[in-house]
Design an enzyme around this catalytic site. Structure first.
Site, PDB file in Angstrom:
ATOM      1  NE  ARG A   1      -2.268   0.846   3.798  1.00 34.39           N
ATOM      2  CZ  ARG A   1      -2.985   1.361   4.776  1.00 34.39           C
ATOM      3  NH1 ARG A   1      -4.286   1.391   4.698  1.00 34.39           N
ATOM      4  NH2 ARG A   1      -2.418   1.834   5.843  1.00 34.39           N
TER       5      ARG A   1
ATOM      6  CG  ASP B   1       6.799  -1.972   9.628  1.00 33.08           C
ATOM      7  OD1 ASP B   1       7.405  -2.542   8.701  1.00 33.08           O
ATOM      8  OD2 ASP B   1       6.463  -0.773   9.585  1.00 33.08           O
TER       9      ASP B   1
HETATM   10  C1  PRP Z   1      -0.969  -3.964   5.021  1.00 30.32           C
HETATM   11  C2  PRP Z   1      -1.831  -5.150   5.353  1.00 30.32           C
HETATM   12  C3  PRP Z   1      -2.770  -5.228   4.187  1.00 30.32           C
HETATM   13  C4  PRP Z   1      -2.969  -3.781   3.840  1.00 30.32           C
HETATM   14  C5  PRP Z   1      -4.295  -3.331   4.356  1.00 30.32           C
HETATM   15  O1  PRP Z   1       0.002  -4.297   4.093  1.00 30.32           O
HETATM   16  O2  PRP Z   1      -1.083  -6.329   5.550  1.00 30.32           O
HETATM   17  O3  PRP Z   1      -2.265  -5.949   3.083  1.00 30.32           O
HETATM   18  O4  PRP Z   1      -1.923  -3.049   4.492  1.00 30.32           O
HETATM   19  O5  PRP Z   1      -4.583  -2.043   3.951  1.00 30.32           O
HETATM   20  P1  PRP Z   1      -5.738  -1.678   2.932  1.00 30.32           P
HETATM   21  O6  PRP Z   1      -6.933  -2.485   3.339  1.00 30.32           O
HETATM   22  O7  PRP Z   1      -5.933  -0.214   3.141  1.00 30.32           O
HETATM   23  O8  PRP Z   1      -5.268  -2.006   1.555  1.00 30.32           O
HETATM   24  P2  PRP Z   1       1.147  -3.278   3.646  1.00 30.32           P
HETATM   25  O9  PRP Z   1       0.737  -2.564   2.410  1.00 30.32           O
HETATM   26  O10 PRP Z   1       1.557  -2.428   4.805  1.00 30.32           O
HETATM   27  O11 PRP Z   1       2.326  -4.226   3.188  1.00 30.32           O
HETATM   28  P3  PRP Z   1       3.190  -5.316   4.022  1.00 30.32           P
HETATM   29  O12 PRP Z   1       2.259  -6.474   4.292  1.00 30.32           O
HETATM   30  O13 PRP Z   1       4.261  -5.650   3.063  1.00 30.32           O
HETATM   31  O14 PRP Z   1       3.691  -4.688   5.282  1.00 30.32           O
HETATM   32  N1  URA Z   2      -2.036  -2.013   7.460  1.00 32.51           N
HETATM   33  C1  URA Z   2      -1.546  -2.311   8.671  1.00 32.51           C
HETATM   34  O1  URA Z   2      -0.565  -3.072   8.786  1.00 32.51           O
HETATM   35  N2  URA Z   2      -2.144  -1.782   9.746  1.00 32.51           N
HETATM   36  C2  URA Z   2      -3.203  -0.967   9.662  1.00 32.51           C
HETATM   37  O2  URA Z   2      -3.720  -0.520  10.709  1.00 32.51           O
HETATM   38  C3  URA Z   2      -3.714  -0.664   8.377  1.00 32.51           C
HETATM   39  C4  URA Z   2      -3.107  -1.211   7.297  1.00 32.51           C
END
Ligand code: PRP
Ligand code: URA
Length: 209
Positions: free
Chosen positions: A104, A203
């Site tokens: 995202r 994270d």
């Molecule tokens: C986080 C989470 C979801 C997304 C949710 O991933 O694991 O995939 O955000 O947000 P949304 O519903 O607004 O799309 P992130 O993009 O942070 O990537 P990561 O899993 O690599 O940390």
């Molecule tokens: N992705 C995350 O990891 N945490 C949140 O709260 C929203 C999106």
């Protein structure tokens, strides 16, 4: 409209509180996220079809039940979805695993797809899409679209924490996909985080920032 179910078993609630707590470190976060995923899978597989099978116990022949052979697959949305895969596989060890990479954009909150690798026969499988967080719903919706484009017909979305905005977005875009969450939280913050939530799931799982 797809069903939205909160699986609020006491063990799930207790474990979710542990990973919400900001003092919980990477090791425990990882262990407990998988434990919650395992408990959730037990609940969401309740309706899997069974078939009769004749077997022989030490006492003689009998007809008993076994799973009807509907094939399953678990599909983590990378990265954070990886934190639920081992828990799912504890209960469904023979499931295939497909990966879908999505991040995202921190400013626009728009999802971006960067990787897809699926088992060849996803059109014949029930897919459990796993991701700890359903925030705006952008990532889940894009993942579901990518899977549909590759032939997927039966999908369930399994998340730890959902925001009302994300639930609505997926229900509106994909009424054929049921959603299961360990908790439905209050809302999204202005920066797109779920509150009270658990912070950034990726994270916290991987010790990055
Ligand atoms: C986080 C989470 C979801 C997304 C949710 O991933 O694991 O995939 O955000 O947000 P949304 O519903 O607004 O799309 P992130 O993009 O942070 O990537 P990561 O899993 O690599 O940390
Ligand atoms: N992705 C995350 O990891 N945490 C949140 O709260 C929203 C999106």
């Amino acid at each position: 409209m797809g069903k939205f179910t909160v699986l609020n078993h006491p063990l799930i609630q207790h474990k979710l509180t542990i990973i919400r707590d900001k003092s919980t470190g990477t090791k425990v976060f990882r262990e407990v996220a998988n434990e919650i995923a395992e408990l959730m899978v037990y609940e969401i597989t309740r309706d899997l079809p069974l078939t009769d099978v004749e077997i022989e116990t030490p006492m003689g022949k009998t007809v008993q039940k076994q799973l009807a052979g509907k094939k399953l697959a678990v599909v983590p949305i990378l990265r954070a979805g990886l934190g639920m895969v081992d828990g799912v596989l504890e209960l469904i060890p023979a499931a295939k695993v497909g990966h879908i990479g999505m991040y995202r954009d921190e400013k626009t909150l728009e999802p971006h797809e960067y990787f897809v690798k699926m088992p060849p026969d996803i059109d014949q499988r029930i897919l459990f899409i796993v991701d700890p967080m359903l925030a705006t719903g952008g990532s889940a919706n894009m993942a579901i679209e990518a899977l549909k484009a590759r032939g997927a017909k039966s999908m369930r979305l399994v998340v730890l924490v959902a925001a009302p905005e994300g639930v609505k977005a997926v229900q509106d875009a994909h009424p054929d996909v049921d959603i299961y969450a360990a908790a439905l939280d209050e809302k999204l913050t202005e920066t797109g985080y779920i509150t009270p939530g658990l912070g950034d799931a990726g994270d916290r799982l991987f010790g990055t920032k």
